[in-house]
Design a protein around this motif. Structure first.
Motif, PDB file in Angstrom:
ATOM      1  N   ILE A   1       0.835  -1.220   0.000  1.00 18.29           N
ATOM      2  CA  ILE A   1       0.000   0.000   0.000  1.00 18.29           C
ATOM      3  C   ILE A   1       0.862   1.258   0.000  1.00 18.29           C
ATOM      4  O   ILE A   1       1.911   1.310   0.645  1.00 18.29           O
ATOM      5  CB  ILE A   1      -0.965   0.061   1.221  1.00 18.29           C
ATOM      6  CG1 ILE A   1      -0.234  -0.350   2.525  1.00 18.29           C
ATOM      7  CG2 ILE A   1      -2.200  -0.784   1.021  1.00 18.29           C
ATOM      8  CD1 ILE A   1      -1.000  -0.106   3.789  1.00 18.29           C
ATOM      9  N   PRO A   2       0.409   2.302  -0.725  1.00 19.67           N
ATOM     10  CA  PRO A   2       1.138   3.575  -0.691  1.00 19.67           C
ATOM     11  C   PRO A   2       1.083   4.150   0.735  1.00 19.67           C
ATOM     12  O   PRO A   2       0.055   4.057   1.400  1.00 19.67           O
ATOM     13  CB  PRO A   2       0.340   4.473  -1.658  1.00 19.67           C
ATOM     14  CG  PRO A   2      -0.527   3.543  -2.447  1.00 19.67           C
ATOM     15  CD  PRO A   2      -0.782   2.362  -1.579  1.00 19.67           C
ATOM     16  N   ARG A   3       2.204   4.726   1.193  1.00 16.36           N
ATOM     17  CA  ARG A   3       2.260   5.363   2.525  1.00 16.36           C
ATOM     18  C   ARG A   3       1.330   6.573   2.540  1.00 16.36           C
ATOM     19  O   ARG A   3       1.381   7.392   1.628  1.00 16.36           O
ATOM     20  CB  ARG A   3       3.715   5.768   2.809  1.00 16.36           C
ATOM     21  CG  ARG A   3       4.000   6.443   4.141  1.00 16.36           C
ATOM     22  CD  ARG A   3       4.046   5.510   5.313  1.00 16.36           C
ATOM     23  NE  ARG A   3       5.059   4.458   5.254  1.00 16.36           N
ATOM     24  CZ  ARG A   3       6.287   4.590   5.775  1.00 16.36           C
ATOM     25  NH1 ARG A   3       6.669   5.730   6.323  1.00 16.36           N
ATOM     26  NH2 ARG A   3       7.125   3.568   5.720  1.00 16.36           N
ATOM     27  N   GLU A   4       0.501   6.660   3.575  1.00 15.49           N
ATOM     28  CA  GLU A   4      -0.546   7.695   3.626  1.00 15.49           C
ATOM     29  C   GLU A   4      -0.049   9.120   3.443  1.00 15.49           C
ATOM     30  O   GLU A   4      -0.560   9.875   2.642  1.00 15.49           O
ATOM     31  CB  GLU A   4      -1.311   7.596   4.961  1.00 15.49           C
ATOM     32  CG  GLU A   4      -2.644   6.886   4.781  1.00 15.49           C
ATOM     33  CD  GLU A   4      -3.413   6.800   6.091  1.00 15.49           C
ATOM     34  OE1 GLU A   4      -3.371   7.770   6.868  1.00 15.49           O
ATOM     35  OE2 GLU A   4      -4.043   5.752   6.332  1.00 15.49           O
ATOM     36  N   ASP A   5       1.002   9.490   4.184  1.00 13.53           N
ATOM     37  CA  ASP A   5       1.428  10.893   4.149  1.00 13.53           C
ATOM     38  C   ASP A   5       2.492  11.181   3.083  1.00 13.53           C
ATOM     39  O   ASP A   5       3.017  12.275   3.000  1.00 13.53           O
ATOM     40  CB  ASP A   5       1.949  11.311   5.545  1.00 13.53           C
ATOM     41  CG  ASP A   5       2.962  10.296   6.078  1.00 13.53           C
ATOM     42  OD1 ASP A   5       3.098   9.219   5.454  1.00 13.53           O
ATOM     43  OD2 ASP A   5       3.616  10.579   7.101  1.00 13.53           O
ATOM     44  N   ARG A   6       2.826  10.162   2.248  1.00 10.54           N
ATOM     45  CA  ARG A   6       3.848  10.393   1.219  1.00 10.54           C
ATOM     46  C   ARG A   6       3.443   9.723  -0.088  1.00 10.54           C
ATOM     47  O   ARG A   6       3.082   8.555  -0.114  1.00 10.54           O
ATOM     48  CB  ARG A   6       5.181   9.786   1.684  1.00 10.54           C
ATOM     49  CG  ARG A   6       5.835  10.586   2.795  1.00 10.54           C
ATOM     50  CD  ARG A   6       7.096   9.911   3.265  1.00 10.54           C
ATOM     51  NE  ARG A   6       8.086   9.745   2.198  1.00 10.54           N
ATOM     52  CZ  ARG A   6       9.297   9.248   2.418  1.00 10.54           C
ATOM     53  NH1 ARG A   6       9.649   8.875   3.630  1.00 10.54           N
ATOM     54  NH2 ARG A   6      10.149   9.118   1.422  1.00 10.54           N
ATOM     55  N   ASP A   7       3.543  10.472  -1.190  1.00 11.89           N
ATOM     56  CA  ASP A   7       3.156   9.861  -2.472  1.00 11.89           C
ATOM     57  C   ASP A   7       4.337   9.205  -3.180  1.00 11.89           C
ATOM     58  O   ASP A   7       4.195   8.669  -4.273  1.00 11.89           O
ATOM     59  CB  ASP A   7       2.464  10.891  -3.387  1.00 11.89           C
ATOM     60  CG  ASP A   7       3.304  12.149  -3.576  1.00 11.89           C
ATOM     61  OD1 ASP A   7       4.465  12.159  -3.089  1.00 11.89           O
ATOM     62  OD2 ASP A   7       2.806  13.112  -4.195  1.00 11.89           O
ATOM     63  N   ASP A   8       5.535   9.246  -2.548  1.00  8.83           N
ATOM     64  CA  ASP A   8       6.705   8.649  -3.212  1.00  8.83           C
ATOM     65  C   ASP A   8       7.162   7.365  -2.524  1.00  8.83           C
ATOM     66  O   ASP A   8       8.278   6.910  -2.729  1.00  8.83           O
ATOM     67  CB  ASP A   8       7.857   9.664  -3.216  1.00  8.83           C
ATOM     68  CG  ASP A   8       8.369   9.958  -1.799  1.00  8.83           C
ATOM     69  OD1 ASP A   8       7.568   9.780  -0.846  1.00  8.83           O
ATOM     70  OD2 ASP A   8       9.545  10.332  -1.641  1.00  8.83           O
ATOM     71  N   LEU A   9       6.296   6.782  -1.650  1.00  7.60           N
ATOM     72  CA  LEU A   9       6.740   5.625  -0.874  1.00  7.60           C
ATOM     73  C   LEU A   9       5.640   4.564  -0.809  1.00  7.60           C
ATOM     74  O   LEU A   9       4.475   4.867  -0.552  1.00  7.60           O
ATOM     75  CB  LEU A   9       7.104   6.073   0.558  1.00  7.60           C
ATOM     76  CG  LEU A   9       7.782   5.025   1.446  1.00  7.60           C
ATOM     77  CD1 LEU A   9       9.158   4.655   0.934  1.00  7.60           C
ATOM     78  CD2 LEU A   9       7.875   5.527   2.884  1.00  7.60           C
TER      79      LEU A   9
END
Length: 302
Positions: free
Chosen positions: A225-233
């Motif tokens: 899953i994409p990290r909630e507070d970061r769109d690059d992780l």
């Protein structure tokens, strides 16, 4: 009237051969990207991963099958069934025999099985790893291979230094039916990303471990899953399954050193595959005798 230059061919090929005959490395060389896992341990490929070769005149879809062997476990029997099923569905089969090893009983066993499909499906003889021996030895191996089966064509190749890989691509394409593209440009495989990621982790986990591990090791991607507070992780949570507590200790290593190494090695490949930074959360669990248990085999995707 269409000239032969305007003909577009598309279809499926698969490589067969003893475990460790260079099938996965050859798939990667033809596709030009790391889609099939390669390991110096025999029997590492479990999924029929399709690599897609895009050419102006053709689209060649390569199915990479597990090595055919005399099975000793339920998993072994299932892997062999997968091989036979694949042979019956492709347009051309490439039979791989390494240049640096004499043709043995294992190769003859495969040739016997292949003879059954050779009437319907063309079989191309491929002498792999030609970079490891001299020209005379390659020529000898081609002559020996010729005695084993009636081939549509014979090609020596080296995936390592790209010797004759284009020639092999041409030979395989000639056996394909005329047809349109089956996959969009730029796609290299139709396997789900999670399958490829599991295979990359498995490859890293197999590097440098003792010989008893290859069959006993499976990887499951629990969550991605994409990290909630970061769109690059992207957070990737994965579990490496082994059959015994002693194997778990081998994979983890002293003070967790091996597992950290597996994580950092596979992370590089996964980031390249996803085009994004990843956080890899890796655990090792024991699933007792999973290779013989139908329920566990299903859960692990076999």
């Amino acid at each position: 009237m269409t000239s032969s230059a305007d003909v577009h061919r598309s279809g499926f090929a698969c490589f067969v051969g003893r475990p460790n005959a260079g099938k996965s490395t050859l798939t990667n060389a033809l596709v030009g990207s790391k889609v099939a896992i390669t390991s110096s341990k025999p029997q590492t490929t479990r999924h029929a991963i399709r690599g897609i070769v895009h050419r102006p005149d053709a689209q060649l879809i390569i199915v990479d099958t597990p090595g055919l062997h005399r099975p000793r476990t339920l998993l072994g029997r299932r892997l062999n069934d997968l091989v036979y099923e694949t042979w019956s569905e492709v347009d051309v089969v490439g039979f791989c025999v390494p240049a640096d090893q004499k043709i043995g009983p294992g190769d003859r066993y495969i040739a016997e099985q292949l003879a059954k499909v050779a009437r319907r499906t063309p079989v191309v003889g491929i002498v792999t790893k030609a970079d490891l021996v001299g020209k005379e030895r390659v020529a000898e191996q081609l002559l020996d291979l010729q005695q084993v089966l009636e081939f549509a064509d014979l090609v020596p190749v080296s995936a390592v230094d790209s010797f004759q890989t284009d020639e092999l691509s041409d030979v395989l394409v000639r056996q394909l039916p005329e047809g349109p593209q089956l996959y969009p440009d730029g796609e290299l495989t139709d396997e789900p990303e999670s399958t490829l990621i599991a295979e990359l982790i498995r490859e890293a986990a197999l590097e440098g471990v003792r010989d008893e591990l290859p069959h006993s090791l499976a990887v499951s991607i629990e969550e991605m899953i994409p990290r909630e507070d970061r769109d690059d992780l992207i957070d990737v949570h994965a579990v490496i399954y082994v059959e015994r507590q002693s194997q778990k200790a081998i994979v983890i290593g002293r003070g967790g050193e091996r597992l950290r190494d597996v994580g950092s090695r596979s992370r590089q490949h996964i980031q390249k595959l996803l085009g994004s930074k990843i956080y890899l959360d890796l655990h090792v669990k024991v699933a007792k005798d999973w290779q013989q248990d139908p329920r566990q085999l299903r859960r692990l995707g076999f």
